[in-house]
Motif scaffolding. Structure first.
Motif, PDB file in Angstrom:
ATOM      1  N   ALA A  24       9.442  -8.919  12.549  1.00  0.00           N
ATOM      2  CA  ALA A  24       9.199  -9.319  11.025  1.00  0.00           C
ATOM      3  C   ALA A  24       7.697  -9.927  11.056  1.00  0.00           C
ATOM      4  O   ALA A  24       8.126 -10.769  12.102  1.00  0.00           O
ATOM      5  CB  ALA A  24       9.363  -9.253  10.490  1.00  0.00           C
ATOM      6  N   CYS A  82       4.716 -12.090   8.714  1.00  0.00           N
ATOM      7  CA  CYS A  82       4.367 -12.080   7.022  1.00  0.00           C
ATOM      8  C   CYS A  82       2.732 -11.014   7.323  1.00  0.00           C
ATOM      9  O   CYS A  82       3.085 -10.729   5.881  1.00  0.00           O
ATOM     10  CB  CYS A  82       3.502 -13.777   7.093  1.00  0.00           C
ATOM     11  N   LYS A  83       3.242 -10.429   7.721  1.00  0.00           N
ATOM     12  CA  LYS A  83       2.109  -9.107   7.550  1.00  0.00           C
ATOM     13  C   LYS A  83       2.400  -7.992   7.442  1.00  0.00           C
ATOM     14  O   LYS A  83       2.621  -6.710   6.907  1.00  0.00           O
ATOM     15  CB  LYS A  83       1.204  -9.498   8.666  1.00  0.00           C
ATOM     16  N   GLU A  84       3.201  -7.580   8.208  1.00  0.00           N
ATOM     17  CA  GLU A  84       3.984  -6.205   8.477  1.00  0.00           C
ATOM     18  C   GLU A  84       5.864  -6.621   9.006  1.00  0.00           C
ATOM     19  O   GLU A  84       6.774  -7.213   9.068  1.00  0.00           O
ATOM     20  CB  GLU A  84       3.933  -5.345   9.448  1.00  0.00           C
ATOM     21  N   GLU A  85       6.850  -5.176   7.967  1.00  0.00           N
ATOM     22  CA  GLU A  85       7.840  -5.147   7.743  1.00  0.00           C
ATOM     23  C   GLU A  85       8.498  -4.844  10.063  1.00  0.00           C
ATOM     24  O   GLU A  85       7.595  -4.354  10.668  1.00  0.00           O
ATOM     25  CB  GLU A  85       8.300  -3.966   7.640  1.00  0.00           C
ATOM     26  N   LYS A 136       9.176  -8.454   5.308  1.00  0.00           N
ATOM     27  CA  LYS A 136       8.446  -8.971   6.038  1.00  0.00           C
ATOM     28  C   LYS A 136       9.127 -10.321   5.488  1.00  0.00           C
ATOM     29  O   LYS A 136       9.665 -10.642   5.083  1.00  0.00           O
ATOM     30  CB  LYS A 136       6.880  -8.637   5.131  1.00  0.00           C
ATOM     31  N   CYS A 160      -1.292 -13.743   9.971  1.00  0.00           N
ATOM     32  CA  CYS A 160      -2.437 -12.793   8.664  1.00  0.00           C
ATOM     33  C   CYS A 160      -3.337 -13.281   8.404  1.00  0.00           C
ATOM     34  O   CYS A 160      -3.867 -12.893   8.047  1.00  0.00           O
ATOM     35  CB  CYS A 160      -1.520 -12.455   7.971  1.00  0.00           C
TER      36      CYS A 160
END
Length: 128
Positions: free
Chosen positions: A61, A63-66, A86, A116
């Motif tokens: 995970a 900060c942008k995607e799970e 995330k 990100c």
């Protein structure tokens, strides 16, 4: 002379699981006749319960995607996945001065997330 009639029915015991059912294969339950020792078997349906391992992160995970965690059944190899939320924290760089501080105005230092591209700023005090 008396004739003794032969029994035509077996007297089966309660049965014993001789092969446990798994998520991959049917099991077997075996019954034994208490009179003559004959045996008979019946199938036990496959189970719906898998033996899942502790899981492995297959996608981190950010900060942008799970992310994704994958579990595997040790018996049949089936897999299932779970979503990892995330991250709430960014990976900030060391920052760069985007506005120099002067004796009249505060300056600005800008930090950028390497994952990100998000930015945050910090005030630089006026020069004295």
């Amino acid at each position: 002379a008396e004739t003794i009639a032969k029994l035509t029915e077996h007297k089966w015991d309660a049965g014993k699981v001789t092969k446990a059912a798994t998520c991959k294969e049917e099991g077997v339950k075996t019954y034994i006749c208490s009179v003559c020792g004959a045996t008979k078997t019946e199938s036990i349906a496959k189970t719906t319960d898998h033996k899942w391992d502790t899981g492995k992160v297959t996608k981190e995970a950010t900060c942008k995607e799970e992310g994704i965690k994958t579990y595997t059944c040790s018996v049949c190899g089936a897999t299932k996945t779970e979503t990892i939320a995330k991250l709430t924290e960014h990976k900030w760089d060391t920052g760069k001065v985007t506005k120099e501080a002067t004796c009249k105005e505060e300056g600005v230092k800008t930090y950028t997330c390497s994952v990100c591209g998000a930015t945050k700023t910090e005030t630089i005090a006026k020069l004295t």
